[in-house]
Design a protein around this motif. Structure first.
Motif, PDB file in Angstrom:
ATOM      1  N   ARG A  35       0.851  -1.195   0.000  1.00 39.84           N
ATOM      2  CA  ARG A  35       0.000   0.000   0.000  1.00 39.84           C
ATOM      3  C   ARG A  35       0.882   1.239   0.000  1.00 39.84           C
ATOM      4  NH1 ARG A  35      -5.507   1.057   2.547  1.00 39.84           N
ATOM      5  NH2 ARG A  35      -5.547   3.221   3.223  1.00 39.84           N
ATOM      6  N   TRP A  36       0.322   2.333  -0.481  1.00 43.17           N
ATOM      7  CA  TRP A  36       1.036   3.605  -0.439  1.00 43.17           C
ATOM      8  C   TRP A  36       0.026   4.735  -0.353  1.00 43.17           C
ATOM      9  CZ3 TRP A  36       0.526   0.391  -4.585  1.00 43.17           C
ATOM     10  CH2 TRP A  36      -0.129   0.887  -5.719  1.00 43.17           C
ATOM     11  N   GLY A  37       0.458   5.836   0.266  1.00 45.56           N
ATOM     12  CA  GLY A  37      -0.411   6.999   0.405  1.00 45.56           C
ATOM     13  C   GLY A  37       0.087   7.912   1.506  1.00 45.56           C
ATOM     14  N   ALA A  38      -0.615   9.013   1.715  1.00 51.40           N
ATOM     15  CA  ALA A  38      -0.278   9.962   2.778  1.00 51.40           C
ATOM     16  C   ALA A  38      -0.659   9.366   4.132  1.00 51.40           C
ATOM     17  CB  ALA A  38      -1.009  11.280   2.558  1.00 51.40           C
ATOM     18  N   HIS A  39       0.306   9.306   5.043  1.00 49.43           N
ATOM     19  CA  HIS A  39       0.096   8.744   6.376  1.00 49.43           C
ATOM     20  C   HIS A  39      -0.026   9.898   7.367  1.00 49.43           C
ATOM     21  CE1 HIS A  39       0.238   6.239   9.817  1.00 49.43           C
ATOM     22  NE2 HIS A  39       0.967   5.263   9.327  1.00 49.43           N
ATOM     23  N   HIS A  40      -1.177   9.949   8.053  1.00 49.81           N
ATOM     24  CA  HIS A  40      -1.428  11.034   9.002  1.00 49.81           C
ATOM     25  C   HIS A  40      -1.326  10.579  10.454  1.00 49.81           C
ATOM     26  CE1 HIS A  40      -2.742  13.705   5.765  1.00 49.81           C
ATOM     27  NE2 HIS A  40      -3.408  12.683   5.271  1.00 49.81           N
ATOM     28  N   GLY A  41      -0.841   9.349  10.685  1.00 49.21           N
ATOM     29  CA  GLY A  41      -0.808   8.812  12.037  1.00 49.21           C
ATOM     30  C   GLY A  41       0.571   8.589  12.616  1.00 49.21           C
ATOM     31  N   GLU A  42       1.610   9.140  11.975  1.00 46.26           N
ATOM     32  CA  GLU A  42       2.948   9.016  12.529  1.00 46.26           C
ATOM     33  C   GLU A  42       3.193  10.129  13.554  1.00 46.26           C
ATOM     34  OE1 GLU A  42       4.179   6.300  11.820  1.00 46.26           O
ATOM     35  OE2 GLU A  42       4.847   6.029   9.734  1.00 46.26           O
ATOM     36  N   GLU A  43       4.378  10.170  14.129  1.00 48.18           N
ATOM     37  CA  GLU A  43       4.708  11.246  15.068  1.00 48.18           C
ATOM     38  C   GLU A  43       4.549  12.593  14.365  1.00 48.18           C
ATOM     39  OE1 GLU A  43       6.207   7.673  17.051  1.00 48.18           O
ATOM     40  OE2 GLU A  43       6.089   8.345  14.985  1.00 48.18           O
ATOM     41  N   PRO A  44       4.175  13.647  15.110  1.00 50.33           N
ATOM     42  CA  PRO A  44       3.839  14.938  14.487  1.00 50.33           C
ATOM     43  C   PRO A  44       4.873  15.491  13.516  1.00 50.33           C
ATOM     44  CG  PRO A  44       3.162  14.950  16.781  1.00 50.33           C
ATOM     45  CD  PRO A  44       3.920  13.661  16.574  1.00 50.33           C
ATOM     46  N   PRO A  45       6.173  15.450  13.797  1.00 52.71           N
ATOM     47  CA  PRO A  45       7.118  15.999  12.811  1.00 52.71           C
ATOM     48  C   PRO A  45       7.209  15.185  11.529  1.00 52.71           C
ATOM     49  CG  PRO A  45       8.125  15.827  14.986  1.00 52.71           C
ATOM     50  CD  PRO A  45       6.873  15.043  15.032  1.00 52.71           C
ATOM     51  N   ILE A  46       6.711  13.944  11.553  1.00 48.79           N
ATOM     52  CA  ILE A  46       6.753  13.101  10.364  1.00 48.79           C
ATOM     53  C   ILE A  46       5.499  13.319   9.517  1.00 48.79           C
ATOM     54  CG2 ILE A  46       6.918  10.742   9.500  1.00 48.79           C
ATOM     55  CD1 ILE A  46       9.418  11.664  10.953  1.00 48.79           C
ATOM     56  N   GLY A 197       8.088  22.984  12.127  1.00 45.41           N
ATOM     57  CA  GLY A 197       8.106  21.810  12.983  1.00 45.41           C
ATOM     58  C   GLY A 197       8.113  20.493  12.235  1.00 45.41           C
ATOM     59  N   ILE A 198       8.406  20.516  10.939  1.00 39.82           N
ATOM     60  CA  ILE A 198       8.443  19.296  10.132  1.00 39.82           C
ATOM     61  C   ILE A 198       9.868  18.751  10.110  1.00 39.82           C
ATOM     62  CG2 ILE A 198       7.952  18.287   7.882  1.00 39.82           C
ATOM     63  CD1 ILE A 198       5.501  19.418   9.392  1.00 39.82           C
ATOM     64  N   ALA A 199      10.008  17.454  10.313  1.00 37.32           N
ATOM     65  CA  ALA A 199      11.322  16.839  10.370  1.00 37.32           C
ATOM     66  C   ALA A 199      12.059  16.988   9.044  1.00 37.32           C
ATOM     67  CB  ALA A 199      11.187  15.367  10.724  1.00 37.32           C
ATOM     68  N   THR A 200      13.323  17.324   9.135  1.00 34.94           N
ATOM     69  CA  THR A 200      14.194  17.386   7.965  1.00 34.94           C
ATOM     70  C   THR A 200      15.316  16.367   8.036  1.00 34.94           C
ATOM     71  OG1 THR A 200      15.543  19.107   9.028  1.00 34.94           O
ATOM     72  CG2 THR A 200      13.726  19.841   7.587  1.00 34.94           C
ATOM     73  N   ARG A 201      15.664  15.977   9.259  1.00 30.65           N
ATOM     74  CA  ARG A 201      16.739  15.009   9.458  1.00 30.65           C
ATOM     75  C   ARG A 201      16.693  14.540  10.910  1.00 30.65           C
ATOM     76  NH1 ARG A 201      20.999  13.008   6.934  1.00 30.65           N
ATOM     77  NH2 ARG A 201      22.788  12.288   8.159  1.00 30.65           N
ATOM     78  N   GLY A 202      17.273  13.371  11.172  1.00 31.66           N
ATOM     79  CA  GLY A 202      17.450  12.963  12.555  1.00 31.66           C
ATOM     80  C   GLY A 202      16.759  11.664  12.927  1.00 31.66           C
ATOM     81  N   LEU A 203      16.954  11.280  14.176  1.00 32.32           N
ATOM     82  CA  LEU A 203      16.557   9.984  14.709  1.00 32.32           C
ATOM     83  C   LEU A 203      15.393  10.120  15.684  1.00 32.32           C
ATOM     84  CD1 LEU A 203      17.091   6.924  15.318  1.00 32.32           C
ATOM     85  CD2 LEU A 203      18.810   7.699  16.975  1.00 32.32           C
ATOM     86  N   ILE A 204      14.380   9.250  15.499  1.00 32.47           N
ATOM     87  CA  ILE A 204      13.296   9.079  16.460  1.00 32.47           C
ATOM     88  C   ILE A 204      13.286   7.597  16.839  1.00 32.47           C
ATOM     89  CG2 ILE A 204      10.804   9.128  16.850  1.00 32.47           C
ATOM     90  CD1 ILE A 204      10.616  11.420  14.851  1.00 32.47           C
ATOM     91  N   ILE A 205      13.235   7.318  18.144  1.00 31.41           N
ATOM     92  CA  ILE A 205      13.281   5.945  18.639  1.00 31.41           C
ATOM     93  C   ILE A 205      11.934   5.603  19.270  1.00 31.41           C
ATOM     94  CG2 ILE A 205      14.469   4.318  20.150  1.00 31.41           C
ATOM     95  CD1 ILE A 205      16.749   6.643  20.099  1.00 31.41           C
ATOM     96  N   ARG A 206      11.335   4.520  18.801  1.00 32.25           N
ATOM     97  CA  ARG A 206      10.051   4.062  19.336  1.00 32.25           C
ATOM     98  C   ARG A 206      10.267   2.893  20.303  1.00 32.25           C
ATOM     99  NH1 ARG A 206       6.345   3.800  13.813  1.00 32.25           N
ATOM    100  NH2 ARG A 206       5.402   5.882  13.999  1.00 32.25           N
ATOM    101  N   LEU A 207       9.622   2.970  21.462  1.00 31.71           N
ATOM    102  CA  LEU A 207       9.627   1.876  22.422  1.00 31.71           C
ATOM    103  C   LEU A 207       8.187   1.454  22.681  1.00 31.71           C
ATOM    104  CD1 LEU A 207      12.505   3.172  22.982  1.00 31.71           C
ATOM    105  CD2 LEU A 207      12.275   2.235  25.276  1.00 31.71           C
TER     106      LEU A 207
END
Length: 309
Positions: A35-46, A197-207
């Motif tokens: 599947r592909w499309g716009a995802h609106h449920g990721e972390e806010p900067p994503i 506030g939109i991500a341009t680079r960097g690491l997000i870690i999910r636990l």
């Protein structure tokens, strides 16, 4: 492209996928997406305001008994496409205004994705890539495909080999994921955002806190603080919902308790890891609400965009 003797993931099966051989993930020699499309449920900067341009790839190097995406990860559902078609999909997501290209479980298909990305960049189309991964990534493979990792959205699921073996058939997961996250800390760095506030680079870690195993997340937080510092964005997730094989596996067939989640959030606070997000307790889904299990294939958005101010 040379997916011969495939060693794209830490299992290093060594199979010749172009000749029809299949390893642990069961991926073949033809690119497959679900599947592909716009995802609106990721972390806010994503996700931002216009969505994250997400491609869900078929097959996966892990074998998680609780996988909510099992129809296309474990089951391999999806559509076989060419590299040129993947490039068209990515171009369409850019044309739709998505903030980034979000690659979900890309490990079995990295050479194909890289070829599509190189073509798009050569033609002048550029968005940041979000490398959306379980964290089960060999650092040397990450280094080879560093151009697909402007932003890394990585899980850190287990701290012990025993839990990783029981839940994902990958006892080496803690060592592999920790090595990968150290590579990310050195080569991708902390999250960076633009003026909106939109991500341009960097690491997000999910636990993701697991039922009966909150100490796995506690130990992971301590390891992160000791080895990567407390400045990275961490997303603490309470949404564990039993699915797939977990429904028939005692101990994994329930949601987490509030006490289990509080144990983890209290440890994050104690460590000073206050950069990121914490899901409210009670965000587990009903069986008919599981996004991965119930998501139809093809082109479509995921979730609803935020209301306009």
């Amino acid at each position: 492209m040379e997916p011969f003797s495939c060693r794209l993931c830490p299992r290093a099966c060594g199979v010749n996928r172009l000749a029809g051989e299949k390893g642990f993930c069961r991926a073949g020699g033809t690119l497959r997406v679900f599947r592909w499309g716009a995802h609106h449920g990721e972390e806010p900067p994503i996700s931002g305001t216009r969505g994250s341009g997400t491609v869900f790839f078929s097959h996966c190097p892990l074998g998680c008994l609780y996988c909510q995406n099992y129809p296309w990860t474990a089951g391999g559902a999806g559509e076989d496409i060419t590299v040129a078609r993947l490039a068209e999909i990515l171009q369409s997501l850019a044309d739709a205004g998505c903030h980034n290209w979000n690659l979900v479980t890309p490990e079995p298909w990295l050479p194909w994705i890289q070829e599509a990305a190189d073509g798009l960049r050569a033609s002048g189309t550029r968005l940041p890539f979000v490398y959306n991964t379980s964290g089960y990534v060999r650092p040397e493979v990450a280094a080879t495909y560093h151009a697909l990792q402007d932003i890394v959205l990585a899980d850190l699921r287990y701290a012990s080999a025993e839990c990783a073996r029981a839940a994902s058939r990958a006892p080496d997961y803690p060592d592999v994921a920790r090595a990968y996250l150290r590579w990310c800390a050195d080569h991708v760095g902390p999250l960076q955002t633009d003026a909106d506030g939109i991500a341009t680079r960097g690491l997000i870690i999910r636990l993701l806190v697991l039922p009966g195993h909150p100490e796995e997340a506690v130990q992971s937080l301590r390891w992160l603080a000791d080895h990567c510092g407390t400045g990275h964005h961490v997303s603490l997730m309470s949404q564990y919902t039993p699915a797939h094989l977990a429904l028939q596996t005692p101990g994994w067939d329930r949601t987490i308790t509030e006490e289990e989640f509080t144990l983890v959030t209290d440890e994050a606070e104690r460590l000073g890891m206050d950069t990121g997000w914490t899901q409210p307790y009670g965000t587990a889904f009903g069986d008919d609400e599981l996004l991965g299990k119930n998501m139809p294939p093809g082109e479509a958005a995921v979730g609803s965009p935020p209301p306009r101010p």
